[in-house]
Write a protein that holds these residues in place. Structure first.
Motif, short mmCIF file in Angstrom:
data_model
loop_
_atom_site.label_atom_id
_atom_site.label_comp_id
_atom_site.label_asym_id
_atom_site.label_seq_id
_atom_site.Cartn_x
_atom_site.Cartn_y
_atom_site.Cartn_z
N LEU A 273 0.81 -1.22 0.00
CA LEU A 273 0.00 0.00 0.00
C LEU A 273 0.85 1.27 0.00
O LEU A 273 0.57 2.23 -0.72
CB LEU A 273 -0.93 -0.02 1.22
CG LEU A 273 -1.76 1.23 1.47
CD1 LEU A 273 -2.67 1.53 0.31
CD2 LEU A 273 -2.57 1.08 2.76
N VAL B 103 -1.60 -4.74 -1.90
CA VAL B 103 -3.00 -4.33 -1.90
C VAL B 103 -3.93 -5.51 -2.19
O VAL B 103 -5.02 -5.60 -1.63
CB VAL B 103 -3.21 -3.19 -2.92
CG1 VAL B 103 -4.68 -2.89 -3.12
CG2 VAL B 103 -2.46 -1.95 -2.45
N GLY C 269 -7.34 2.56 2.48
CA GLY C 269 -6.18 2.94 1.67
C GLY C 269 -6.57 3.88 0.54
O GLY C 269 -5.91 4.89 0.28
#
Ligand SMILES: Nc1ncnc2c1ncn2[C@@H]1O[C@H](COP(=O)(O)OP(=O)(O)OP(=O)(O)O)[C@@H](O)[C@H]1O
Ligand SMILES: [Mg+2]
Lengths: 263, 367
Positions: free
Chosen positions: B138, B177, B188
């Motif tokens: 992320l 992710v 996120g």
């Protein structure tokens, strides 16, 4: 500019995630490199030199094109079309960067990965199995770097335009597949362009596809040197500029009447 | 429309976004239309080529004359049934889609003509997609945005620290992710949409598919960035609780048209004239069999000693009704249920604004 550098860096990192996939591909390239070398050996045994290629040149050409498939994305890559199809393209389009620049940067990141982790090993395997012809002049390496950079641009621009078809049709891969067949044949991947019949050769050598595989291979083989080398690189640069310009034009048209899929 | 809060959120502990490129309201939309041509699809490679040549098609009017204005600092909820045109409207507000007709201005600029400039001042989250790099941790996606928006390093670090805390990102900042849960990914994406201090945030179904706790946390966060940073928020949703808890203004869209644009309290007042009195009868009160009989109210549900009595403001007041019930039955407890906004909106979807309004009032669409 920094942003494109950072994008390219991430595209490179992203390929690192799929190391096993690359290993499998490497194995495949090595097998085909070997399988395609066998008839070459037979042909040169029977006929001697062909169109200025001796056996070692031909073997080097053979392993070079195997090495380049992934670097120049000869057989496609449908990520752009996939994001258009799924609608994910909306986040890339709502960013303050050039859409073309974004994907070009990604493609360079990807290409550098495949240069290091695919092309290099493939050529080394070729060297171990058959013994290749290596450049005699140091300058060739510099020319090769330029030629490869341009080859990636040309390959990218062509593929990118095929991908953009997804803005108009739901089956971009179908349309694009036809385009890729053409580029596979006309790029010098199947047989060196020098082997084409006399009436056809000037045409295929003038097309942009020659700049995707044949030109970098010619540079590596030092079949073009001096002014001829400058001419070859110039032709590549011209096609790269023209195709990227056309791709940018297509982006403008596509986004003007864009049909983004999905809620 | 409601007055909005044109100058909300000066300063706040989180700092204030840089002023937009031009004056005027955050969003101005006038007679906006978007039609899509839908083409016949033919399978296969040759079919695709044929589709390019022979383009038989029909037209879908996704957005059909929408007008509204959003003042800076407002938080507006946009609802409407599937296919109403909400996402299409948001895409035109970001500049991704070009309108077929009508005007769009975001911070005084055309998002289509000045796409890159407008993009610097807006953040977008499409709940069903992600802008994050699927295969990378992320933090890589977040870090990239610093270069995409040319955020000064100090600002970036400060914002990242804030969002890490508010959205509790630390746990999965270095997780790829694709391994994140939907709720984590949404957090996120929210951080990603806000790192460059946008003036305006568009959210297309930001709570889709989230559990109650995750929804609560995201609403909390949105409330804070609206109040403390003065970010103008336009969100679409199918969860009326999002609108109830966050927005003072509601936009109802159906079939590409604005059905209602106004305060949340107003619509409840105008359309939700029916309320429910819930009474618990005392166990020894007798009369446990059969429905209660009280003037101006009817029993709509019974569960042992608990009874639900529906009544309308037009017929009686809550006080009178309670007196009437208490005089006939012995009660242990009672509560009054306000009309659920969800039910009101459902009725509007089903029957349109006028027919669902007992007062038959005009739709208060736009100025
Ligand atoms: N790319 C497209 N091509 C053709 N029609 C489209 C396209 N995008 C949207 N539509 C049509 O436009 C209308 C509005 O779609 P839109 O996605 O804006 O609805 P929505 O309000 O966001 O719905 P939902 O709540 O289901 O997300 C629908 O009828 C849809 O079928
Ligand atoms: Mg939608």
């Amino acid at each position: 500019m920094r942003v494109y550098l950072e994008i390219g860096k991430r595209a490179f990192q992203r390929e690192l995630v799929y190391r096993t996939k690359n290993l499998a591909g490497l194995f495949t390239n090595a097998c085909f490199g070997y399988l395609r070398a066998v008839p070459l050996l037979a042909a040169f045994e029977a006929r001697g030199d062909i169109a200025g290629y001796n056996l070692q040149d031909a073997l080097t050409w053979n392993w070079t094109v195997q090495a380049l498939i992934m670097v120049v994305g000869l057989w496609g890559g449908w990520e752009v079309a996939d994001t258009i199809r799924s609608g994910d393209v909306v986040s890339d389009l709502s960013k303050p960067f050039s859409f073309l620049g974004f994907w070009l940067a990604r493609d360079y990141g990807r290409a550098i990965y495949y240069l290091l982790f695919r092309a290099l090993p493939v050529v080394l395997i070729g060297q171990l199995l058959f013994g290749l012809r290596w450049p005699h002049h140091a300058i060739t390496w510099a020319a090769l770097a330029v030629s490869l950079a341009l080859a990636v641009s040309i390959g990218f621009a062509f593929r990118f335009m095929l991908n953009l078809a997804a803005f108009w049709t739901t089956d971009a891969r179908g349309v694009g597949g036809l385009g890729l067949i053409a580029s596979t044949f006309l790029s010098g991947f199947l047989i060196p362009l020098a082997f084409f019949p006399d009436w056809l050769r000037p045409v295929v050598q003038a097309l942009p596809f020659a700049g995707i595989v044949q030109t970098p291979a010619d540079v590596f083989l030092e079949r073009v040197t001096g002014w001829a080398l400058m001419g070859a690189l110039g032709q590549q640069a011209l096609w790269a500029a023209l195709l990227l310009g056309a791709a940018q034009g297509l982006v403008v048209i596509a986004t003007r009447r864009v049909v983004v899929q999905g809620g | 429309m409601t007055a909005g809060t044109p100058d909300a959120g000066h300063g706040g502990p989180l700092g204030r976004p840089a002023p937009g490129p031009a004056g005027g309201p955050a969003v101005y939309v006038q007679d906006l239309c978007k039609s899509f041509r839908v083409f016949r699809h033919r399978p296969g490679a040759l079919g695709a080529v044929r589709s390019l040549v022979d383009r038989s098609s029909h037209e879908v009017r996704a957005v059909d004359g929408v007008s509204f204005t959003i003042q800076r600092g407002e938080m507006v909820g946009c609802v409407g049934p599937n296919g109403a045109g909400k996402s299409t409207t948001i895409k035109m507000l970001t500049g991704i889609l070009h309108p077929s007709a009508g005007r769009v201005e975001v911070l005084g600029l055309s998002p289509q003509r000045r796409r890159k400039e407008v993009a610097r001042h807006i953040g977008v989250v499409f709940g069903q997609r992600t802008q994050l790099w699927w295969d990378l941790p992320l933090i890589e996606s977040l870090d990239l945005l610093r270069y995409v928006y040319r955020v000064p390093e100090a600002t970036f670090e400060r914002n990242l620290a804030t969002f890490r805390q508010l959205l509790d990102l630390d746990l999965f900042l270095s997780t790829p992710v694709r391994q994140l849960s939907l709720g984590q990914r949404m957090r996120g994406d929210l951080a990603a949409a806000l790192l460059h201090d946008p003036e305006i945030l568009y959210l297309d179904e930001p709570t889709i598919g989230l559990d109650v706790v995750a929804k609560h946390r995201i609403r909390d966060f949105l409330r804070r960035i609206n109040r403390e940073r003065g970010v103008t928020v336009l969100l679409t949703t199918h969860d009326m609780a999002d609108v109830e808890q966050l927005c003072s203004r509601l936009l109802i869209i159906d079939q590409g048209k604005v059905l209602y644009d106004g305060g949340l309290a107003e619509i409840r007042d105008r359309l939700g004239r029916e309320r429910t009195l819930v009474v618990d009868l005392a166990e020894d009160g007798g009369a446990l069999e059969g429905p209660l009989s009280v003037p101006h109210a009817c029993e709509v549900r019974a569960d042992g000693p608990r009874r639900w009595l529906r009544f309308s403001r037009d017929d009686t007041t809550a006080a009178d009704l309670i007196t009437a019930v208490a005089s006939r039955y012995r009660l242990r407890d009672l509560t009054i249920e306000e009309p659920e906004i969800e039910a009101i909106v459902r009725r509007i979807y089903e029957a349109g604004l006028d027919s669902s309004s007992p007062a038959g009032s005009q739709g208060s669409t736009i100025e």
